[in-house]
Design an enzyme around this catalytic site. Sequence first.
Site: not given
Ligand code: ACO
Length: 387
Positions: A272, A325
């Site tokens: 998140h 989610e």
């Molecule tokens: N699985 C694996 N790796 C992850 C995940 C995940 N679910 N979430 C974050 N990471 C890793 C990323 O790959 C990233 O690595 P990098 O820096 O090498 O690229 C690092 O952690 C940081 O990721 P960001 O996208 O910068 O983190 P942010 O906190 O901004 O992203 C997000 C949040 C988009 C929700 C992300 O965690 C994600 O893609 N999750 C999966 C999709 C999901 O569950 N979406 C629903 C969100 S809840 C909502 O909006 C209602």
Amino acid sequence: MRSGVSTKPTSVSRGLRGVAVAETRIGDVRGQEGFYHYRQYDAVELAEKLSFEAVWHLVHQGDLPSATELGQFSRSVSSLRDVSGPLLEMLRFVASTVPSDRPLEALRAALSILVPMERHRPWIDLLEADRQRAALRLCAVTPVIVASLYRLGSGREPVPPDPELGFAANYLWMLEGTRVAPDRVRALEQYLILTIDHGFNASTFTTRVITSTGADLGSAVIGAIGALSGPLHGGAPSRALEMVDHIGAADRIDAYIEAALSHGDRLMGFGHPVYRTEDPRSRMLRGVAEHLGGARVALAKQVEARALELLREHRPERQLHTNVEFYAALVMESVGLPPNLFTPTFVLSRMIGWTAHALEQMLDNQVIRPSAAYVGPEPHRTVPRAS
Ligand code: ACO
């Protein structure tokens, strides 16, 4: 507090992390504490104790209603559900045109037609009372549109809304055409309360950006639906369920997750942008899913536990936790919704939050117009003549 000062940016905050672009009194998300509130009330406690209409009143009007106010508010919003006559013909047209497995796009298309049919006007030209009426109408009518399109898409006639039923019960009634058991209604109602608002997420920001131009509310929420549709925001729940399905059995969890992480895939329902501890929505929805029961819930809990361990090993420097989610998918499935209705159902509750933000934006509006840091080569000072 407004600042009209325009300066050339020197650095970029990727994804606008840590940048505040508006003031709000609607609510706040405290990522380190794992806490969020609507108008100073703990959102989880609201979901435990109150009805959807009571929390809707709180978010839109700023106060919890008295019993009399709640009765009046519930009657007034249920009277705004009507989609008979030309609107129903429009829904038949949309259902016959948009493939039935694309309900979110069908909703977007229907709203794009409903808004001019109902003669929405740019909000810059409206008084606050007219803006509030437009907001209530869109919140009240959206479940009717989703349910009607769903039934038409599967060759069935829409079920008219029942004014005696609350928001969640009426939605399930319009989808199924039969009375639904109270525990399923309450599970859906709790999910809907938990997802009304959540800080400056991408779709709420989109709503405020479009509203800030003085555009009509329809434009703002249709844009917000587009932002919500992405899997990194509200498009994740059906994918989270697919992951549990693909895994299928406890002895396949490690192989599936390790392969996904080594390919650089993201596990849907984890991570998140704000929470650095457990998402309180996920904690509550886990309990709701457990209460409803089912074999898939037991497997999902095993998947969750192992996913958290493997994410910790994979990204020790990030604090990745289960987000809303993952269990939202399980709750909605247990309630009886098909996966392609998960995100449209999320729209129903978030519409309350979006419209509250649109109303708030107009109270002290300034067009939202950030800058980009240009990183290309120096501009040419002359353009060569055509030879
Ligand atoms: N699985 C694996 N790796 C992850 C995940 C995940 N679910 N979430 C974050 N990471 C890793 C990323 O790959 C990233 O690595 P990098 O820096 O090498 O690229 C690092 O952690 C940081 O990721 P960001 O996208 O910068 O983190 P942010 O906190 O901004 O992203 C997000 C949040 C988009 C929700 C992300 O965690 C994600 O893609 N999750 C999966 C999709 C999901 O569950 N979406 C629903 C969100 S809840 C909502 O909006 C209602």
